[in-house]
Design an enzyme around this catalytic site. Structure first.
Site, mmCIF file in Angstrom:
data_model
loop_
_atom_site.group_PDB
_atom_site.id
_atom_site.type_symbol
_atom_site.label_atom_id
_atom_site.label_comp_id
_atom_site.label_asym_id
_atom_site.label_seq_id
_atom_site.Cartn_x
_atom_site.Cartn_y
_atom_site.Cartn_z
ATOM 1 N N ASP A 10 -32.638 4.445 39.708
ATOM 2 C CA ASP A 10 -31.744 3.496 39.071
ATOM 3 C C ASP A 10 -30.480 4.285 38.718
ATOM 4 O OD1 ASP A 10 -30.853 1.176 37.569
ATOM 5 O OD2 ASP A 10 -31.381 2.330 35.774
ATOM 6 N N ASP A 12 -27.566 3.212 36.224
ATOM 7 C CA ASP A 12 -27.140 3.162 34.821
ATOM 8 C C ASP A 12 -28.287 3.568 33.901
ATOM 9 O OD1 ASP A 12 -24.722 2.098 35.724
ATOM 10 O OD2 ASP A 12 -25.467 0.046 35.594
#
Ligand code: G6P
Ligand code: MG
Length: 220
Positions: A10, A12
């Site tokens: 991922d 962020d």
């Protein structure tokens, strides 16, 4: 017997901390619309799509707006957010994240990004790592947002590795859930209350123990 051949990260909250910029942009919008919105409220938006974030932010106030106005609000927030992204530089990796990328490549892993953000490529460009990845799956790639596993399934396909041989690194509850539903190995970043369902959990990206994940996955 599970062999990990790819890591899907991922963006962020795992590679870089754009959560603060998201918060500032949503906060500005909320103030302009005179809707209460706190830092604590922002935590619920972690890993959540732009539209769902706005729905959570507005709560019952959403009834004030037409569909057209909702789209305009999303565009306005994104304008505020994008104007802040220009500040991101190669120095804005979360602690340990740059090293993690190099360690994964050194171990011969395929490395991909699996993020809900439509600004993924801009952020990767600002960080100077757009060309680093073997695959990028972002907010434009699939229709259904996390906790549906689609964004990770696409990333697995992009690097040519079966989902059971992929490890997902996620800081959001919805992302851990997506990894588990997708039959992948879930590595959670953050508190137990948020990512406790993951197969492996670390307080921050800097604490990730690749040996533990790779060896431990063999028995999953
Ligand atoms: C990530 C972030 C969320 C954000 C979402 C959509 O998942 O954690 O906070 O809302 O991406 O980002 P975007 O850049 O498309 O608005
Ligand atoms: Mg995240």
């Amino acid at each position: 017997m599970r062999e990990i051949r790819a890591f899907i990260l991922d963006l962020d909250g795992v590679v870089t901390d754009t959560a603060e910029y998201h918060f500032k942009a949503w906060k500005r919008l909320a103030e302009e619309e005179e809707v209460p919105f706190s830092r604590a409220d922002n935590e619920q938006l972690r890993g959540v799509s732009r539209r769902r974030s706005l729905e959570l932010l507005l709560g019952e106030y959403i009834e004030r707006y037409s569909e057209e106005e909702i789209l305009a609000l999303m565009a306005r927030k994104n304008d505020y957010y994008q104007s802040m992204l220009t500040q991101i530089t190669e120095n804005d990796f979360l602690p340990g994240a740059r090293q993690l990328l190099d360690d994964l490549k050194a171990r011969g892993m395929k490395v991909a990004i699996g993020s809900a953000s439509k600004n993924t490529r801009t952020v990767l460009t600002q960080l100077g790592i757009l060309d680093f990845f073997d695959g990028i799956s972002d907010g434009y790639t699939v229709e259904r947002a996390k906790p549906k596993p689609d964004v990770f399934v696409y990333a697995a396909g992009a690097v040519g590795v079966p989902v059971v041989n992929c490890a997902i690194v996620e800081d959001a509850e919805s992302g851990v859930e997506a990894a588990l539903i997708g039959g992948m190995i879930a590595v959670g970043i953050g508190p137990k209350s948020r990512v406790g369902k993951a197969h492996f959990r670390y307080e921050s990206t800097a604490n990730i123990d690749l040996d533990e994940i790779i060896k431990g996955s063999v028995n999953l």
